[in-house]
Motif scaffolding. Structure first.
Motif, PDB file in Angstrom:
ATOM      1  N   GLY A 412     -57.025 -63.906-132.598  1.00  0.00           N
ATOM      2  CA  GLY A 412     -57.869 -62.554-131.986  1.00  0.00           C
ATOM      3  C   GLY A 412     -59.528 -62.715-131.788  1.00  0.00           C
ATOM      4  O   GLY A 412     -60.329 -64.001-132.507  1.00  0.00           O
ATOM      5  N   VAL A 426     -56.209 -58.561-131.294  1.00  0.00           N
ATOM      6  CA  VAL A 426     -55.128 -59.716-132.158  1.00  0.00           C
ATOM      7  C   VAL A 426     -54.107 -59.611-131.498  1.00  0.00           C
ATOM      8  O   VAL A 426     -53.946 -58.839-131.364  1.00  0.00           O
ATOM      9  N   TYR A 427     -53.737 -60.366-131.886  1.00  0.00           N
ATOM     10  CA  TYR A 427     -52.302 -60.856-131.623  1.00  0.00           C
ATOM     11  C   TYR A 427     -51.364 -61.564-132.912  1.00  0.00           C
ATOM     12  O   TYR A 427     -51.890 -62.813-132.970  1.00  0.00           O
TER      13      TYR A 427
END
Length: 499
Positions: A412, A426-427
């Motif tokens: 991210g 963020v992922y």
């Protein structure tokens, strides 16, 4: 009449006066030959009442008049006085021939007729008036000398009979001559107005072509599209040959068809839509320019533009310029400026402006299940600033930014949103593992002024709060961060409010 360079009716009349004065000067010089011609007629028995002395007098008198007029025409070619003299000289010649019974049928009305050619009322009425005076005098003198008719009671009766006819003819001729002059001047005035409009249009066209030529040097491709005759013409082509456009079956110009061979495939639909020639006029109505940016496979970014050249206000343009220009460097500078405005100067991370922009983008679509917001705060920054100085505090902020960038960059983006505050979008399916990595990297950090670093890290995952909005997730992450910060200070046995 010879070709004129006059730009107005008055200039034309002056030029005509110059030309006619020189022309009449030539006529007077030719009349010098009248004397020898009459002499030949006397010898042949044609002029029975004329004498050789009359021939000599005619040639001598005309020679003097011609010399004077030649001088005037050379010295004062534009002067009305020069024209007055030439017309008066012709009257004098006619009077002399009439009184000396030279039977040449040269009408009295010849001189006023010459006055019409000047298209000048002053000269014309002068010619009429002087001619009438000379005609009256010559008729009276001739009648007194040579009257032999018996059907009139007196010479005076015959004179008034002749002059009555002459006067009626003169009045009719004067009126007709004046009408001719007025009609001629009106027509010439219209011609000059039309010529002025034509010259103005030519000048405008020349100025437009100069602009277009200069544009041709700036742009990579320049096409002149004329919707009045449905043609296109490349201004970069030395021959500038017009090529027809079939608006019933053709949707793109040859220039567009040539350019599309180099357009990035993913931009092809947008390029074909922008360059559709059948919709250009509608899209340009009421506008000066429309443009679109596309990518050339070989040369990078280029800008295509349609520019209105000739159109009435709020009307579809009749003439359009279609241009392309490489803007690759401009795009690079633009991206650099955007990057600068979106970057924190100290840490080189993304700044709050960038964070807010990215949040706006996320609000326009549903959040993915692996989306997580992180809120990070540096512990003890105030103590470092107070005890070691702001240089040490800046070092701590830069160290925290480096730790976060190393930890998060693959999953991210990290943002510095305040003095010691950071955010991360963020992922990840395991945000707790990411939090531990942040703590681990912070624990390993060592600076020149500070030997350790601690950060409070909070997060909120979309999968844990499925009905929460983006702003609510940020609030939950912030609360989680403060919870961890409290735990840090309690464990260290410190009062957070004093640190």
């Amino acid at each position: 009449m010879k070709e004129t360079s006059a730009k107005s009716l008055q200039d034309f009349i002056l030029e005509s006066r110059i030309w006619l004065n020189h022309y009449l000067s030539g006529i007077l010089r030719m009349i010098i030959l009248t004397g020898p011609a009459i002499a030949l007629g006397i010898r042949a028995g044609i002029f029975r009442n004329a004498t050789y002395r009359t021939c000599l007098n005619i040639s001598g008198m005309v020679a003097v008049l011609a010399f004077i007029h030649y001088f005037l025409a050379r010295r004062f070619p534009k002067s009305r006085a020069t024209s007055f003299f030439s017309l008066t000289a012709l009257d004098i010649i006619i009077v002399y021939m009439s009184l000396h019974q030279v039977d040449i049928l040269l009408t009295w009305f010849f001189v006023p007729l010459m006055g019409v050619l000047f298209c000048d009322e002053v000269i014309y009425f002068y010619a009429v008036a002087v001619n009438y005076v000379f005609m009256t005098g010559a008729t009276w003198a001739g009648t007194s000398l040579y009257y032999t008719r018996s059907d009139f009671e007196s010479v005076r009766g015959y004179f008034f009979n002749v002059m009555g006819g002459f006067t009626i003819e003169m009045l009719i001729m004067t009126a007709l001559g004046y009408i001719i002059i007025r009609l001629a001047k009106d027509n010439f005035a219209k011609l000059f107005q039309q010529n002025e409009m034509i010259q103005s249009q030519k000048q405008n066209e020349q100025e437009k072509m100069k602009v277009l030529d200069s544009m041709a040097g700036i742009y990579d491709n320049v096409n002149l599209i004329d919707f009045t005759d449905n043609t296109e013409m490349s201004l970069r082509d030395p021959e500038q040959k017009k090529i027809g456009i079939d608006m019933r079956s053709q949707t793109h110009t040859q220039m567009s068809q040539r350019i599309k061979e180099h357009v990035m495939p993913e931009q092809m639909d947008d390029f074909l839509s922008f360059t559709n020639i059948t919709t250009v006029r509608e899209r340009l109505t009421g506008k000066k320019i429309i443009s679109g940016d596309f990518v050339d496979i070989d040369r990078g970014w280029f800008r295509a533009q349609y520019i209105t050249v000739d159109a009435k206000t709020d009307s579809a343009p009749d003439v359009v310029i279609y241009t392309t220009r490489n803007v690759n460097e401009e795009k690079k500078r633009e991206q650099t400026l955007i990057r600068i405005t979106m970057t924190d100067e100290m840490t080189r991370l993304h700044n709050r402006r960038c964070y807010e922009r990215d949040l706006d983008k996320l609000r326009r679509k549903p959040l993915e299940d692996d989306f997580v917001i992180f809120v990070i705060d540096v512990n003890g920054l105030k103590t470092v600033n107070d005890t070691l100085g702001h240089t040490a505090g800046d070092e701590l902020i830069k160290g925290a930014a480096a730790c976060l960038a190393i930890t998060v960059h693959k999953t991210g983006r990290v943002y510095r949103t305040g003095g010691d505050e950071f955010m991360a979008l963020v992922y990840t399916d395991d945000p707790e593992c990411l939090r531990k990595k942040i703590h681990k990297n912070a624990y390993k950090w060592r600076g020149v002024y500070s030997r350790d670093m601690s950060m409070a890290v909070g997060y909120a995952a979309a999968s844990d709060y499925r009905d929460a909005s983006l702003d609510e997730l940020e609030h939950f992450a912030d609360a989680d961060m403060y919870s961890e910060k409290e735990q840090y200070y309690q464990k260290a046995g410190k009062n957070r409010r004093r640190i």
